[in-house]
Enzyme design. Sequence first.
Site, PDB file in Angstrom:
ATOM      1  N   VAL A  44       1.063  -1.042   0.279  1.00 44.27           N
ATOM      2  CA  VAL A  44      -0.104   0.167   0.084  1.00 44.27           C
ATOM      3  C   VAL A  44       0.668   1.188  -0.173  1.00 44.27           C
ATOM      4  CG1 VAL A  44      -1.811   1.439   1.458  1.00 44.27           C
ATOM      5  CG2 VAL A  44      -2.260  -1.086   0.755  1.00 44.27           C
ATOM      6  N   CYS A  45       2.196   1.774   1.012  1.00 43.82           N
ATOM      7  CA  CYS A  45       2.457   2.513   0.869  1.00 43.82           C
ATOM      8  C   CYS A  45       3.505   2.953  -0.323  1.00 43.82           C
ATOM      9  CB  CYS A  45       4.033   2.318   2.039  1.00 43.82           C
ATOM     10  SG  CYS A  45       2.933   2.052   3.395  1.00 43.82           S
ATOM     11  N   THR A  46       3.769   1.541  -1.587  1.00 45.06           N
ATOM     12  CA  THR A  46       4.312   1.770  -2.286  1.00 45.06           C
ATOM     13  C   THR A  46       3.282   2.929  -3.123  1.00 45.06           C
ATOM     14  OG1 THR A  46       5.975  -0.330  -1.953  1.00 45.06           O
ATOM     15  CG2 THR A  46       5.160   0.891  -4.665  1.00 45.06           C
ATOM     16  N   LEU A  49       3.910   6.599  -1.865  1.00 44.55           N
ATOM     17  CA  LEU A  49       4.547   7.096  -2.110  1.00 44.55           C
ATOM     18  C   LEU A  49       4.785   7.415  -3.628  1.00 44.55           C
ATOM     19  CD1 LEU A  49       6.835   5.300   0.146  1.00 44.55           C
ATOM     20  CD2 LEU A  49       6.967   7.097  -0.151  1.00 44.55           C
TER      21      LEU A  49
END
Length: 219
Positions: A44-46, A49
């Site tokens: 999810v963080c990929t 960002l």
Amino acid sequence: MALRINDTAPDFNADTTQGPINFHEWVGDGWAILFSHPKDFTPVCTTELGTVAGLTGEFAKRNCKVLGISVDGVSDHQAWSKDIEASQGHAVTYPLIGDPELAIVKAYDMLPADAGDTSEGRTPMDNATARSVFVIGPDKKIKATLTYPMSTGRNFAEILRLVDSCQLTAGKQVATPANWEQGEDVIILPSVSDDAAKETYPDGWEQPLPYIRIVPQPK
């Protein structure tokens, strides 16, 4: 101690993917977004960002810098950035803080004081609360905060809308209604008397209720 709106954002020195920074000096006289991630190389963080990387021009229009933070080290961030660009189509051109001793996430109340002093061996679930967004003004005070669960990607269109509202209401004596977008009508603050409001809005306002005064967004 929990951080609240209008508290001074904790200052810190940190290593980043773009070299060492002092946070308050880095913010300078503009606005800033500090957004955190529980672990590098997480799905999810990929996407988050990468999304922010594609919006850097929008943040720049608002004189708003962007700063990411994960408890992993800078070398991991640099490797992760390659994955982000390859999968999301945007290079990460804003700095990412390395916080392997957990000092900054603790200062921002994203991890408890007894969480230890190293990121080594910690899983994303150990750091699940490090999923926050802080909007910080030129006075270095926290203007807004948002915290999401790990399973829900953040809506950065909403964060841009939030910055727009914070910037407008910081300079004008107005508030923005639900679902407000840039350029839409706003509400005169209840603390502004009718007499004072007439000086700014000589054409008057719509008043659907005694305590709601609606005017066009001021320039």
